[in-house]
Motif scaffolding. Structure first.
Motif, PDB file in Angstrom:
ATOM      1  N   LYS A  94       0.940  -1.266  -0.102  1.00 45.25           N
ATOM      2  CA  LYS A  94      -0.052   0.048   0.006  1.00 45.25           C
ATOM      3  C   LYS A  94       0.861   1.254  -0.089  1.00 45.25           C
ATOM      4  O   LYS A  94       0.293   2.229   0.093  1.00 45.25           O
ATOM      5  N   GLN A  96       3.180   1.941   2.294  1.00 41.34           N
ATOM      6  CA  GLN A  96       3.243   2.152   3.629  1.00 41.34           C
ATOM      7  C   GLN A  96       4.488   2.927   3.979  1.00 41.34           C
ATOM      8  O   GLN A  96       5.696   2.474   3.730  1.00 41.34           O
ATOM      9  N   TYR A 293     -10.905  -5.145   5.066  1.00 42.12           N
ATOM     10  CA  TYR A 293      -9.515  -4.643   4.122  1.00 42.12           C
ATOM     11  C   TYR A 293      -9.951  -3.478   3.269  1.00 42.12           C
ATOM     12  O   TYR A 293     -10.929  -3.149   2.833  1.00 42.12           O
ATOM     13  N   THR A 295      -8.290   0.173   1.072  1.00 34.44           N
ATOM     14  CA  THR A 295      -6.945   0.842   0.812  1.00 34.44           C
ATOM     15  C   THR A 295      -7.410   2.482   0.266  1.00 34.44           C
ATOM     16  O   THR A 295      -8.587   2.449   0.389  1.00 34.44           O
ATOM     17  N   ASP A 328      -5.690   0.498  10.076  1.00 32.67           N
ATOM     18  CA  ASP A 328      -5.024   1.196   9.118  1.00 32.67           C
ATOM     19  C   ASP A 328      -4.863   2.646   9.648  1.00 32.67           C
ATOM     20  O   ASP A 328      -6.047   3.209   9.862  1.00 32.67           O
TER      21      ASP A 328
END
Length: 437
Positions: A94, A96, A293, A295, A328
């Motif tokens: 992603k 990060q 989940y 994004t 997240d």
């Protein structure tokens, strides 16, 4: 000639006691093929050095003879070795930011990364995961947090009977404690001032299923998210039951075009064409358990602006706890502004001042955001994960990492998980080039 595989110790924090391969599975693999293992010593691992020695596995500090290294969490920059193939949760797909220096270092040293999180079958389903154990630990911790939050508000409740997950010796013992909580709720009920006690579960995958497995040990009734407001019609009391509402995608978003029906595949492919609607129901929840989940392509389901409005009045909102199991940071649940660990797992997010307050008391929800929840159940989660990983280790050992990526011989489930190959980003992850610097 035997392929040497090293198992590194986990050193991200003192709570990480899990292992990627348990001793009996290492012995099984070594006896079944041309594989040779060595394991780094560790003073905190749930399986001791002697457990590996008894299984016939050498315990040695130096893993330099091993071209393949198995781990779980991120590799410290100074310990990355040139040309090695690393299997672990890299937390890079992603983009990060905290792990971009590690990715850059591995690129510079010509390493290969196979990320467990990206190992998926032909239908896109993950084959290696700890999500169910994250759900188990996160749900126990969320119930414990609710008890502590109610104590901070001056309200006694049966939830105070629970301890955080890591204080139990096993999942069996933890479930027994939840069973005692269930008995107490059935016998003594819940504080009437709470009104209907509603837990909203965002998502329905492995994480949510694990959390629900624990929650379902309690006296409860399942309701559709759309029916939650009806629970509050005709009075404020409760009858000793908890209510569970599982939010699926169709409960969480609506098409921007009011004339367009919801279509799951269209939402996955075009999330910008949908708006979140969960904030319409969050005010009814006692606790929000986040297991989706997410994004940055997808909507944020609970925003700071919404929480500022919810907690900005004189009345105390119903929402006591956010158990953000997916954790997240600044993601789908915006009050998850920083991760925590098992030493200090909870903070209160003050939406008026946009800051966190230590502990359980304050203006705003108590946020449980433990970064590595499965580590709170190290024995069970390691055994489960190892049983799945061992099926893929021979294929990794048989791969030809001296050849181009397309000719490496990696089966599809592993090929899809290659973030980095000999220092170059794999085609599926080329987008990270602009983030890694």
């Amino acid at each position: 000639m035997n392929i040497k595989i090293g198992v590194r110790r986990e050193d991200i924090n003192k709570w990480e006691r899990r292992v990627p391969l348990i001793p009996s599975h290492v012995r099984e693999l070594a006896e079944g093929g041309p594989l040779e293992f060595r394991v780094q010593p560790s003073g905190i691992r749930v399986f001791s050095d002697d457990d590996y020695r008894v299984a016939g596995v050498p315990v040695e500090e130096d893993l330099s003879p091993c071209p393949i290294i198995l781990a779980l969490k991120e590799i410290p920059l100074e310990l990355v070795e040139r040309g090695k193939t690393y299997l672990f949760f890299s937390h890079t797909a992603k983009g990060q930011s905290q792990n971009m220096p590690m990715l850059r270092r591995m690129m510079d040293l010509g390493c290969t990364i196979i990320d467990y999180e990206k190992m998926v079958d032909e239908k896109g389903r993950r084959v290696l995961y700890f999500g169910n154990y994250a759900g188990h630990a996160g749900m126990i911790d969320t119930l414990w947090t609710l008890g502590r939050r109610l104590e901070a508000e001056g309200a006694a409740s049966p939830f105070s009977l629970l301890e955080p997950t890591h204080r139990y010796l096993s999942l069996v013992e933890a479930k027994e404690a939840v069973g005692k909580l269930a008995w107490a709720i059935s016998r003594h009920g819940l504080p009437r001032a709470l009104g209907p006690v509603v837990f909203g579960f965002f998502g329905y995958g492995h994480v949510s299923q694990g959390a629900q497995e624990i929650f379902d040990l309690l006296p409860s009734e399942t309701v559709r998210p759309a029916d939650i407001p009806r629970l509050f019609e005709g009075g404020e009391g409760n009858d000793g039951r908890l209510f569970k509402a599982v939010f699926r995608e169709e409960d969480m978003v609506r098409p921007l075009d009011p004339n367009k029906p919801f279509e799951l595949q269209d939402f996955y492919e075009n999330p910008e064409g949908y708006r979140p609607v969960t904030e319409e129901l969050v005010p009814y929840l006692t606790a929000l358990v986040n297991g989706i989940y997410w994004t940055p392509r997808f909507p944020k389901y609970v925003t700071k602006a919404f929480l500022k409005s919810l907690y900005g009045g004189n009345a105390r909102p119903r929402l006591k706890v956010v158990g953000d199991i997916t954790c997240d940071i600044n993601g789908s649940i915006e009050c998850t502004v920083r991760p925590t660990d098992s030493d200090d797992p909870v903070y209160v997010y003050d939406p008026i001042e946009d800051r966190t307050v230590p502990g359980f008391a304050g203006r705003g929800p108590a946020v449980l955001a433990v970064y590595n929840l499965p580590a709170e159940l190290p024995l069970e989660s390691s055994t489960y994960f190892s049983g799945r990983l061992k099926e893929h280790v021979p294929a990794v050992a048989a791969a030809r990492f001296d050849r181009p990526f397309a000719a490496s011989g990696l089966p599809d489930v592993l090929r899809r998980a290659v973030i980095l190959y000999r220092g170059e980003l794999a085609p599926d992850y080329a987008y990270l080039a602009k983030l890694v610097g």
